[in-house]
Design an enzyme around this catalytic site. Structure first.
Site, short mmCIF file in Angstrom:
data_model
loop_
_atom_site.label_atom_id
_atom_site.label_comp_id
_atom_site.label_asym_id
_atom_site.label_seq_id
_atom_site.Cartn_x
_atom_site.Cartn_y
_atom_site.Cartn_z
N LYS A 126 -86.97 146.53 138.13
CA LYS A 126 -87.01 146.95 136.71
C LYS A 126 -87.52 148.39 136.66
O LYS A 126 -86.77 149.31 136.95
CB LYS A 126 -87.83 145.95 135.91
CG LYS A 126 -87.07 144.63 135.79
CD LYS A 126 -87.73 143.58 134.94
CE LYS A 126 -86.78 142.40 134.74
NZ LYS A 126 -87.39 141.11 135.04
N SER B 130 -90.82 138.64 128.25
CA SER B 130 -89.70 139.57 128.18
C SER B 130 -88.93 139.54 126.87
O SER B 130 -88.26 140.50 126.54
CB SER B 130 -88.74 139.29 129.35
OG SER B 130 -88.28 137.96 129.28
N HIS C 275 -92.31 142.60 133.97
CA HIS C 275 -92.18 143.60 132.89
C HIS C 275 -93.46 144.41 132.68
O HIS C 275 -93.51 145.26 131.81
CB HIS C 275 -91.76 142.93 131.58
CG HIS C 275 -90.31 142.60 131.53
ND1 HIS C 275 -89.34 143.55 131.24
CD2 HIS C 275 -89.64 141.45 131.75
CE1 HIS C 275 -88.14 142.98 131.28
NE2 HIS C 275 -88.30 141.70 131.58
C1 LIG Z 1 -86.74 139.96 135.69
C2 LIG Z 1 -87.77 138.98 136.03
C3 LIG Z 1 -87.80 138.38 137.29
C4 LIG Z 1 -86.71 138.62 138.30
O1 LIG Z 1 -86.83 139.86 138.91
P1 LIG Z 1 -85.64 140.41 139.82
O2 LIG Z 1 -86.30 141.40 140.69
O3 LIG Z 1 -84.64 141.00 138.90
O4 LIG Z 1 -85.10 139.26 140.57
C5 LIG Z 1 -88.83 137.51 137.58
N1 LIG Z 1 -89.80 137.24 136.68
C6 LIG Z 1 -89.80 137.79 135.45
C7 LIG Z 1 -90.91 137.46 134.51
C8 LIG Z 1 -88.80 138.69 135.08
O5 LIG Z 1 -88.81 139.23 133.87
#
Ligand SMILES: *Cc1c(COP(=O)(O)O)cnc(C)c1O
Length: 399
Positions: A243, A184, A212
């Site tokens: 996301k 990310s 992502h």
């Molecule tokens: C954002 C993210 C999460 C968490 O996801 P949420 O649905 O916001 O709890 C988990 N793993 C990775 C790699 C992320 O980038």
């Protein structure tokens, strides 16, 4: 002596944050999360969200949420294993499995929760977890909850991963290799074909957190596994619904056996109430939209490439990104925060990311382009980057 209930021990730590210059107030959105937002009373171009496809405020998702509320109510009323498992949750899981082209999908309340619940449920004492050093915080926490031993390999370093496998494989029952699909902070993609080959060679299991990558990579956003054509060769694929999908929730895609086991032993399904009907209804619409057309992901990539090209031509360092995540690397921590602040004053909101989230000296602003941005908004943003970059001496040859 002060009274412990005054929380002086926390006060001291808060003061230390202020001294280090990392104390912050949360910015407040006065409206929906879109390409242009009202932030603390000021209208700005939003280059900070994970709302890749512009689904967070999409009319079809909102209608899906409203219909679900009318039929199922505001809340699920219990954990799934008692009486909170509604037809809409089952419908969502079946649709997601079809979309991901996997046997089964098990949903969670968030991506974070998914890692916290799944990793400990599928590993045991006598197993080894091998994790990329840049894996997400929720993976790190998930691994901490497991009774398995752990090892860390240098970021995307396949020689190091193989060295650990060669050295340790014999000592353990199962070995689980965990990686983010897309990282990310830099936007680089995991070397999944090589990881899968090593896993097959050493009889290890694979676990990809594609938060992502979901809704971004692969055919109409089917993810990193689809991007590399590796369906059926990754044991556990995690996705988030918070996301690109624009709502909230997480899931793990894999086999029916995985599903059956998690249904009995994953702690977030046993001890925490599941997604509210509104979330499930909105997500179902989002997945249907992706199954109907690639127009959203096409526009996302077109916008991302357009914006990256604009910044690159000006001479900004956009790092190693292979995805719409576009870091602009500034280096110095204070300068990075100053850059972000000046961009905001001129009407572009892009958050500064510095140590300890990224290594010292690699401070960056991280631009998140979405399908919902217009070309005019992206042009305007690039122009503001140029103005501020020249003013601060970040771009060579400022005039
Ligand atoms: C954002 C993210 C999460 C968490 O996801 P949420 O649905 O916001 O709890 C988990 N793993 C990775 C790699 C992320 O980038």
């Amino acid at each position: 002596m002060s009274n412990v209930h005054e929380l002086g021990f926390l006060r001291e730590k808060i003061e230390a944050l202020k001294e280090q210059g990392v104390y912050r107030k949360l910015p407040v959105l006065q409206g929906a999360n879109e390409a242009k937002i009202l932030l603390d009373g000021k209208e700005v171009i939003n280059l900070s969200s994970n709302n890749y496809l512009g689904f967070a405020n999409h009319p079809r998702l909102k209608q899906g949420a409203i219909s679900a509320v009318e039929k199922y109510g505001a809340g699920a009323g219990a954990v799934r294993t008692i009486v909170g498992n509604m037809a809409i949750h089952e419908e969502l899981e079946k649709l997601l499995a079809e979309f991901k082209r996997e046997e089964a999908v098990f949903i969670y309340q968030s991506g974070f929760n998914c890692n916290a619940g799944t990793i400990q449920a599928i590993t045991d004492k006598g197993d080894l977890i091998i994790s990329d050093e840049l894996n997400h915080a929720s993976i790190i926490d998930g691994v901490r909850l497991s009774r398995a031993d752990r090892a860390v390999f240098r970021h995307s370093d396949m020689d190091h991963l193989e060295q650990i496998l060669a050295e340790k494989r014999q000592e353990y029952n199962n070995v689980l290799i965990i990686t983010d699909g897309v990282f990310s902070m830099d936007g680089d993609i995991a070397k999944l074909p090589e990881i899968v080959e090593l896993a097959e060679k050493y009889e290890a299991l694979t676990y990809v957190d594609d938060a992502h990558g979901s809704g971004v990579l692969g055919e109409s956003g089917r993810g990193t596994v689809d991007h590399f054509g590796l369906q059926g060769r990754v044991d556990f694929t995690i996705g988030t619904l918070s996301k690109a999908i624009g709502v909230v929730g997480g899931y793990v895609a894999g086999s029916k056996t995985m599903y059956e086991w998690l249904n009995h032993r994953s702690r977030p399904v046993l001890f925490s109430t599941t997604l509210p009907p509104a979330a499930a209804g909105a997500i179902i619409e989002a997945i249907k939209m992706l199954m109907e057309t690639t127009e959203y992901t096409d526009r996302l990539w077109e916008n991302a490439n357009y914006f990256k090209q604009g910044l690159g031509q000006l001479g900004f360092n956009t790092g190693q990104s292979e995805t719409p995540i576009t870091p602009v690397i500034i280096g110095d921590e204070a300068k990075t925060m100053e850059f972000s602040q000046q961009l905001l004053e001129k009407g572009v909101f892009v958050s500064g990311i510095v140590f300890p989230t990224v290594p010292r000296g690699t401070g960056r602003v991280r631009c998140m382009v979405t399908a919902a941005h217009s070309k005019e908004q992206l042009d305007q943003a690039v122009e503001i980057f140029e103005q501020v970059g020249q003013k601060m001496g970040i771009l060579a040859g400022g005039h």
